[in-house]
Design a protein around this motif. Structure first.
Motif, PDB file in Angstrom:
ATOM      1  N   LYS A 411       0.835  -1.186   0.000  1.00 19.82           N
ATOM      2  CA  LYS A 411       0.000   0.000   0.000  1.00 19.82           C
ATOM      3  C   LYS A 411       0.866   1.232   0.000  1.00 19.82           C
ATOM      4  O   LYS A 411       0.462   2.289  -0.338  1.00 19.82           O
ATOM      5  N   ARG A 542      -5.795 -11.414  -3.308  1.00 20.07           N
ATOM      6  CA  ARG A 542      -6.573 -11.340  -2.085  1.00 20.07           C
ATOM      7  C   ARG A 542      -6.375 -12.635  -1.352  1.00 20.07           C
ATOM      8  O   ARG A 542      -6.087 -13.651  -1.930  1.00 20.07           O
ATOM      9  N   ALA A 577      -5.183   7.949  -5.832  1.00 26.86           N
ATOM     10  CA  ALA A 577      -5.137   8.158  -4.386  1.00 26.86           C
ATOM     11  C   ALA A 577      -4.483   6.993  -3.655  1.00 26.86           C
ATOM     12  O   ALA A 577      -4.025   7.139  -2.531  1.00 26.86           O
ATOM     13  N   GLY A 578      -4.453   5.874  -4.284  1.00 24.50           N
ATOM     14  CA  GLY A 578      -3.852   4.726  -3.616  1.00 24.50           C
ATOM     15  C   GLY A 578      -3.936   3.482  -4.472  1.00 24.50           C
ATOM     16  O   GLY A 578      -4.645   3.440  -5.473  1.00 24.50           O
ATOM     17  N   GLN A 579      -3.174   2.539  -4.051  1.00 21.70           N
ATOM     18  CA  GLN A 579      -3.167   1.269  -4.772  1.00 21.70           C
ATOM     19  C   GLN A 579      -3.503   0.160  -3.785  1.00 21.70           C
ATOM     20  O   GLN A 579      -2.862   0.044  -2.747  1.00 21.70           O
ATOM     21  N   GLY A 580      -4.491  -0.596  -4.100  1.00 17.29           N
ATOM     22  CA  GLY A 580      -4.840  -1.717  -3.232  1.00 17.29           C
ATOM     23  C   GLY A 580      -4.555  -3.018  -3.923  1.00 17.29           C
ATOM     24  O   GLY A 580      -4.047  -3.048  -5.046  1.00 17.29           O
ATOM     25  N   SER A 582      -6.739  -5.172  -4.864  1.00 23.60           N
ATOM     26  CA  SER A 582      -7.680  -5.520  -5.920  1.00 23.60           C
ATOM     27  C   SER A 582      -7.795  -4.460  -7.002  1.00 23.60           C
ATOM     28  O   SER A 582      -8.429  -4.689  -8.019  1.00 23.60           O
ATOM     29  N   GLY A 583      -7.212  -3.328  -6.774  1.00 19.23           N
ATOM     30  CA  GLY A 583      -7.287  -2.308  -7.804  1.00 19.23           C
ATOM     31  C   GLY A 583      -6.737  -0.984  -7.323  1.00 19.23           C
ATOM     32  O   GLY A 583      -6.184  -0.886  -6.227  1.00 19.23           O
ATOM     33  N   LYS A 617     -12.683   3.269  -6.672  1.00 22.05           N
ATOM     34  CA  LYS A 617     -11.811   2.088  -6.714  1.00 22.05           C
ATOM     35  C   LYS A 617     -12.141   1.332  -7.989  1.00 22.05           C
ATOM     36  O   LYS A 617     -13.290   0.928  -8.196  1.00 22.05           O
ATOM     37  N   GLU A 633     -17.562  -7.032   0.112  1.00 19.85           N
ATOM     38  CA  GLU A 633     -17.172  -5.689   0.512  1.00 19.85           C
ATOM     39  C   GLU A 633     -18.273  -4.678   0.170  1.00 19.85           C
ATOM     40  O   GLU A 633     -18.666  -3.855   0.992  1.00 19.85           O
ATOM     41  N   VAL A 646     -16.311   4.126   6.109  1.00 20.59           N
ATOM     42  CA  VAL A 646     -16.207   4.802   4.824  1.00 20.59           C
ATOM     43  C   VAL A 646     -17.485   4.536   4.034  1.00 20.59           C
ATOM     44  O   VAL A 646     -17.873   3.381   3.821  1.00 20.59           O
ATOM     45  N   MET A 663     -16.796   5.757  -3.516  1.00 17.49           N
ATOM     46  CA  MET A 663     -16.920   5.938  -2.055  1.00 17.49           C
ATOM     47  C   MET A 663     -16.676   7.398  -1.721  1.00 17.49           C
ATOM     48  O   MET A 663     -16.158   8.154  -2.536  1.00 17.49           O
ATOM     49  N   GLU A 664     -16.977   7.728  -0.497  1.00 15.51           N
ATOM     50  CA  GLU A 664     -16.609   9.080  -0.091  1.00 15.51           C
ATOM     51  C   GLU A 664     -15.092   9.170  -0.066  1.00 15.51           C
ATOM     52  O   GLU A 664     -14.395   8.187   0.231  1.00 15.51           O
ATOM     53  N   TYR A 665     -14.613  10.310  -0.360  1.00 17.90           N
ATOM     54  CA  TYR A 665     -13.161  10.491  -0.457  1.00 17.90           C
ATOM     55  C   TYR A 665     -12.582  10.856   0.895  1.00 17.90           C
ATOM     56  O   TYR A 665     -13.082  11.739   1.594  1.00 17.90           O
ATOM     57  N   LEU A 723      -9.098   5.091   7.606  1.00 20.98           N
ATOM     58  CA  LEU A 723      -8.823   6.267   6.785  1.00 20.98           C
ATOM     59  C   LEU A 723      -9.294   7.526   7.511  1.00 20.98           C
ATOM     60  O   LEU A 723     -10.189   7.467   8.358  1.00 20.98           O
ATOM     61  N   ASP A 734     -12.211  -1.296   3.963  1.00 20.26           N
ATOM     62  CA  ASP A 734     -11.768  -2.643   3.580  1.00 20.26           C
ATOM     63  C   ASP A 734     -12.613  -3.730   4.264  1.00 20.26           C
ATOM     64  O   ASP A 734     -12.212  -4.329   5.263  1.00 20.26           O
TER      65      ASP A 734
END
Ligand SMILES: Nc1ncnc2c1ncn2[C@@H]1O[C@H](COP(=O)(O)OP(=O)(O)OP(=O)(O)O)[C@@H](O)[C@H]1O
Length: 865
Positions: A411, A542, A577-580, A582-583, A617, A633, A646, A663-665, A723, A734
């Motif tokens: 992450k 995952r 904004a980020g890398q998870g 799953s995506g 996402k 999820e 979230v 999702m909300e940021y 977050l 998550d």
């Protein structure tokens, strides 16, 4: 006394580490005896008609000529195989007989009677806790045998010789029955007694068709583990698990080895589970843990084989340097050379016929085996060996084949200045390959010291002295300056979406995402955004297990919670904004509201406006090893509107393969980011102050309570999954691993989570409930205090061992902490679940009285601005 009361009455001495589990009974370990002596120590007093005797031979002899009986749980591999039934089992000289009730006379009808002469193998199995299997030759000519109403085998009595039976084996089917006892002791007692009475198993007749079993132990004379399956040898070599650890708690060592194998998909690479503990999760989607998917249950023979385990092992450490030779000077690190030879020159012929029953010792001189498991299998904390338990599965880091080496993105993208010896803390699979340096450095105090100066005292117990803030040695890398976002103009809706989907092969090549690091996050550059379609080998797998929903079912379910439109024109992508796993997650601006006719999927959408910032996402479904987790999820998020969760807004199935979850940021990023970028990073102070910790923990706890009230367990609470937004609101995210508890399933057993945050009961593969989240919350509080969770610098296998055996983890510098936080931690990190606080109780804890205002968190968010 209620927990809150208990918490309020805690005295300084209550903050002592609970300490390691007591030594197992009868373990003197001055030779390779953890296993071999076990039976010698066993009291067969459970035999109803037997009295104790000091000599094992006498006991065995009596077992041969007397009855043993008692209540057990029984299950066979026939039609009713999913049912565990309570039965009264009687072992006589000729039969193993099951009754519905305790028989009052000899004329009572049994539900199953197995001639002892037909039993060809008895062995421990992981199907259920305290479980063993009895394999018998079942005469094809006889009817049934697997059902409750039929009798197995036609009374061969005791007359059959092994050779005759063996030679006529083609006339038989093999039938397996499973027996589970209440306790480990009972299990051993039954195994012992059955073994002693079955001619094909005891030394009376020559066993045939038996598989070599391993005898596991640690021989301090040679400083070696002996009889380990080769994959375990390798694991132990890498793990810093020492002979002393073995001596202290061999059960836990084997347990974590086993845990490791399961986690890595040894065997068939799927999770296991059965019985009452396995079952669907929150919805169909979470059926990952359902019994139907669990090979350990469905395939009773799914004991881990050396071969598969070894393969997975090879894969798990492809980049590992051979371990440095153990230093004899280090008393904690006895020689870990592993010898596979049987040190006692016992016959390779073993009485039990299951492959790789590591727990089995060789019989000597035709005698029954002396033990079935290391004696450490019984401890006050109930650590038991090989009790894969009733479920056995945890979400494994599966790849379709264990041999595949996946590059796993962290992450926190690595920075140039990263220290590769840092242990990656957020890995889903702790056993992912590590670079050579990390391998050795990770286990090397010297290198750690080089990195962070003098080692902190590690054995301090919590105490109530309040002194200046602890001077810690945070191990996080310096924060990187956020990269300048692309201008919105640059990222028009269409081009940004396309850009966002493009993979930068250079950045990928340059980063080994498996490197064990815990570095400051770097704002991803949208122009380098990965194209999930090209994400082969990059997407973090995952936690896997066999999918339990068909693709069609998953799609049906997904379609029911998503818009089937292309959302590209609804959003203007701003930046990544980020890398998870799953995506990728993108910051985007809403340019259009969903068409009302499509139906709003979430009440929150009503509050959305054009121009609102959202997080999107993006996931490529075909790249998801566990699509059902995504459905899970979405389902959880959709139904969980709470200020500390979230908020899910809507989701789009852009194509059959392209899923966008809106999702909300949360502008503040993850709590991990916050910790890593804390202004005190690099100093000796805690990354967060106690009031800041209290605030964040309280908010998280409120979110958890909301979930727990709905009987949902999050199962992956850690700083990465919390977050913050720019107003310092704290929210849990998550939800892929959430599980629903129901009236029927008030406990879970699937092993899920991230090891360093896992509660001991999860590591020990026990049943668990919501309180696993409370443990993880306590670990998360330690992250905020110390910069990382306990044992992060340990090899994951060793970390699992420590979680299983150490009890409440010790703080590095407790002397600088308030009594309130120590009390709080002690009720979160209480090994005994009974005394661990619930979220409800935690919310009344006085620790939260010191919570800061949200605005006091703003210095921590400065790095984002
Ligand atoms: N709602 C959000 N707002 C802002 N940033 C987010 C949001 N959700 C996720 N992120 C960022 O994206 C990163 C990846 O999030 P994601 O939930 O995909 O992580 P993950 O848990 O590793 O992945 P996965 O859920 O796929 O296993 C997070 O670490 C966070 O920095």
């Amino acid at each position: 006394m209620s927990l809150s009361a208990a918490a309020n009455n805690i005295s300084d001495s209550d903050f002592q580490n609970i300490g390691p589990a007591p030594r197992p009974p009868g373990a003197s370990y001055n030779k390779t005896q953890p296993i071999t002596n076990y039976l010698g120590n066993l009291d067969l007093s459970e035999k109803r008609d037997g009295s104790g005797s000091s000599s094992r031979e006498n006991r065995l002899a009596r077992a041969t000529f007397s009855k043993k009986s008692g209540w057990i749980q029984y299950k066979d591999d026939g039609l009713l195989s999913f049912l565990w039934q309570k039965r009264f089992m009687v072992l006589s000289d000729s039969y193993l007989t099951l009754y519905k009730n305790e028989p009052r006379s000899v004329n009572e009808d049994p539900v199953l009677q197995v001639p002892l002469t037909t039993i060809v193998s008895v062995s421990r199995t992981q199907l259920k806790q305290n479980c063993f299997e009895v394999v018998r030759n079942h005469d094809r000519g006889s009817s049934g045998g697997s059902g409750n109403s039929s009798l197995a085998g036609a009374g061969n009595g005791t007359s059959g010789s092994s050779s005759s039976l063996a030679s006529s084996s083609s006339d038989y089917n093999r039938k397996t029955m499973y027996i589970s006892t209440k306790t480990e002791i009972e299990l051993h007692s039954w195994l012992d007694a059955i073994f002693a009475k079955c001619p094909l198993l005891s030394g009376v007749s020559s066993p045939t068709n038996f598989t070599h079993k391993v005898h596991v132990g640690f021989d301090p004379e040679t400083g070696s583990f002996v009889g380990m399956p080769s994959n375990w040898e390798k694991l132990l070599k890498h793990s810093r698990i020492t002979g002393e650890d073995w001596n202290n708690n061999s059960a836990a060592v084997i347990q974590v080895l086993q845990f490791y194998q399961e986690y890595n998909g040894a065997g068939n690479g799927t999770s296991t589970g059965t019985g009452p503990n396995a079952g669907a999760g929150i919805s169909n989607a979470s059926a990952a843990s359902s019994s139907s998917s669990l090979p350990g249950s469905r395939n009773p023979n799914a004991t881990i084989t050396s071969k598969s385990s070894q393969q997975s092992l090879t894969d798990m450490h492809p980049q590992r340097k051979p371990p440095s030779p153990p230093s004899l000077a280090d008393p904690r690190r006895p020689n870990l050379q592993v010898s596979t030879s049987n040190q006692h020159g016992r016959s390779p012929q073993q009485p039990y016929a299951k492959p790789l029953n590591y727990s089995l010792s060789s019989p000597s001189q035709g005698r029954p085996p002396q033990s079935h498991l290391p004696s450490a299998s019984v401890s006050a904390q109930g650590v038991t060996l090989a009790q894969k338990s009733t479920h056995g599965s945890w979400k494994q880091q599966t790849s379709p084949t264990p041999l595949q080496v996946k590059k796993t993105p962290t992450k926190r993208p690595l920075l140039p200045q990263q220290d590769p010896s840092r242990t990656q803390h957020n890995m889903q699979n702790p056993y992912a390959p590590k670079p050579a340096l990390s391998q050795s450095a990770n286990s090397s105090k010297e290198i750690l010291n080089q990195r962070r100066g003098p080692q902190l005292p590690s054995n301090s117990s919590y105490n109530g002295n309040t002194s200046p803030p602890p001077r810690l040695h945070p191990q996080r890398a310096a924060p990187s300056a956020p990269s300048a976002p692309k201008s919105p103009a640059e990222a028009s809706a269409s081009t940004a979406a396309a850009l966002a989907m493009r993979q930068d092969p250079k950045s990928e090549a340059g980063h080994n995402h498996l490197q064990p690091t815990r570095d400051a996050p770097k704002k991803p550059d949208i122009s380098k955004g990965p194209h999930p379609k090209n994400d082969v080998g990059v997407t973090k797998q995952r936690k896997p297990s066999k999918p339990t929903m068909s693709n069609a079912e998953i799609m049906r379910k997904l379609k029911s919670v998503t818009f089937s439109t292309d959302p590209s024109s609804h959003f203007q992508m701003i930046e990544k904004a980020g890398q998870g796993a799953s995506g990728s997650v993108y910051l985007a601006k809403r340019t259009q509201l969903p068409v009302y006719g499509d139906g709003y999927l979430n009440d929150q959408i009503g509050e959305q406006h054009i121009g609102d910032k959202v997080a999107i996402k993006q996931m490529i479904l075909s790249k998801q090893p566990r699509k059902e987790l995504i459905v899970n999820e979405i389902s959880v998020m959709k139904d969980s509107q709470h200020k500390n969760i979230v908020n899910f807004l809507e989701a789009y199935l852009k194509t059959e393969d392209d899923l966008w979850v809106v999702m909300e940021y949360m502008e503040g990023g993850s709590l991990t980011d916050l910790i890593e970028n804390s202004p005190t990073n690099g100093s000796n102070y805690s990354p967060l102050t106690e009031p800041q910790i209290a605030y964040i923990v309280r908010e998280t706890c409120q979110g958890l309570k909301f979930l727990h009230d709905k009987h949902i367990i999050h199962r992956d609470i850690k700083s990465d999954n919390v977050l913050l937004d720019i107003r310092s609101r704290v929210k849990i995210t998550d939800f892929g691993f959430c599980a629903k508890l129901t009236d029927k399933r008030s406990k879970r057993a699937t092993m899920v989570g991230t090891p360093y945050w896992m509660a001991p009961e999860v590591v020990k593969q026990r049943e668990y409930d919501e309180k696993v989240d409370v443990w993880s919350l306590g670990i998360m509080a330690i992250e905020m205090l110390e910069g990382e969770p306990p044992y992060l610098n340990e090899d994951p296998l060793k970390a699992l061992y420590l979680i299983a055996t150490n009890g409440t983890p010790k703080l590095k510098q407790p002397e600088g902490l308030s009594l309130k936080i120590k009390r709080f931690l002690s009720v979160c990190l209480c090994v005994d679940v009974k005394y661990r606080a619930s979220t409800e109780e935690l919310l009344h804890h006085s620790f939260f009285d010191i919570s800061c205002d949200p605005s006091d968190l703003s210095p921590l968010l400065d790095w984002k601005r």
